[in-house]
Write a protein that holds these residues in place. Structure first.
Motif, short mmCIF file in Angstrom:
data_model
loop_
_atom_site.label_atom_id
_atom_site.label_comp_id
_atom_site.label_asym_id
_atom_site.label_seq_id
_atom_site.Cartn_x
_atom_site.Cartn_y
_atom_site.Cartn_z
N GLY A 41 -4.62 72.99 -18.67
CA GLY A 41 -5.39 72.35 -19.74
C GLY A 41 -5.36 73.17 -21.02
N TRP A 42 -5.44 74.50 -20.89
CA TRP A 42 -5.39 75.36 -22.06
C TRP A 42 -4.03 75.27 -22.74
CZ3 TRP A 42 -2.46 79.88 -22.96
CH2 TRP A 42 -2.82 80.57 -24.12
N SER A 45 -3.81 71.94 -24.47
CA SER A 45 -4.67 71.90 -25.66
C SER A 45 -4.07 72.68 -26.81
CB SER A 45 -6.07 72.40 -25.33
OG SER A 45 -6.06 73.81 -25.15
N GLN A 50 -5.71 69.55 -28.89
CA GLN A 50 -6.83 68.76 -28.38
C GLN A 50 -7.71 69.69 -27.55
OE1 GLN A 50 -7.31 65.43 -29.06
NE2 GLN A 50 -5.50 65.56 -30.36
N THR A 51 -8.91 70.00 -28.01
CA THR A 51 -9.75 70.97 -27.32
C THR A 51 -10.39 70.42 -26.04
OG1 THR A 51 -11.64 70.35 -28.69
CG2 THR A 51 -10.28 72.20 -29.45
N TRP A 52 -10.42 69.12 -25.87
CA TRP A 52 -11.08 68.55 -24.70
C TRP A 52 -10.25 68.70 -23.43
CZ3 TRP A 52 -8.23 64.71 -22.45
CH2 TRP A 52 -7.28 64.07 -23.24
N MET A 53 -9.02 69.14 -23.53
CA MET A 53 -8.18 69.22 -22.34
C MET A 53 -8.52 70.41 -21.44
SD MET A 53 -4.45 68.06 -23.45
CE MET A 53 -4.12 66.38 -23.90
N PRO A 55 -11.70 71.62 -20.55
CA PRO A 55 -12.69 71.24 -19.53
C PRO A 55 -12.18 70.17 -18.56
CG PRO A 55 -13.59 70.93 -21.74
CD PRO A 55 -12.19 71.40 -21.89
N VAL A 56 -11.35 69.26 -19.05
CA VAL A 56 -10.79 68.24 -18.15
C VAL A 56 -9.91 68.91 -17.10
CG1 VAL A 56 -9.21 66.27 -18.03
CG2 VAL A 56 -10.97 66.34 -19.79
#
Length: 87
Positions: A41-42, A45, A50-53, A55-56
């Motif tokens: 995810g990091w 992102s 996209q910063t929401w990736m 936590p997803v």
């Protein structure tokens, strides 16, 4: 006196895991899932801005960890066949 009487059996000869071994296994699954999928995810992102990736990815990793924990440590047959026949 028998020399081998006081020696312990090697760990490979034991058939059942102790509680601490199971606990460390569960902890390693959870941490590995969070770190691996959180890292994916990091990376996504950073690449897609996209910063929401993050936590997803961590939630997906936690869900995958729980699935693997239940699959490995979950009981396949909680009720024995002899108890079902008594009913």
């Amino acid at each position: 006196m028998d020399r081998n009487a006081g020696q312990r059996t090697p760990s490979a000869a034991r058939t059942e895991n102790t509680g601490s071994e199971d606990g460390m296994g569960v902890l390693s699954y959870v941490l590995a899932g969070l770190i691996f999928y959180g890292g994916i995810g990091w990376l996504l992102s950073r690449w897609l801005h996209q910063t929401w990736m993050i936590p997803v990815g961590m939630v997906v990793g936690l869900a995958a960890s729980v699935y693997l924990i239940v699959k490995r440590y979950g009981s396949g047959d909680p009720v024995s066949s002899s108890n079902e026949e008594d009913k």
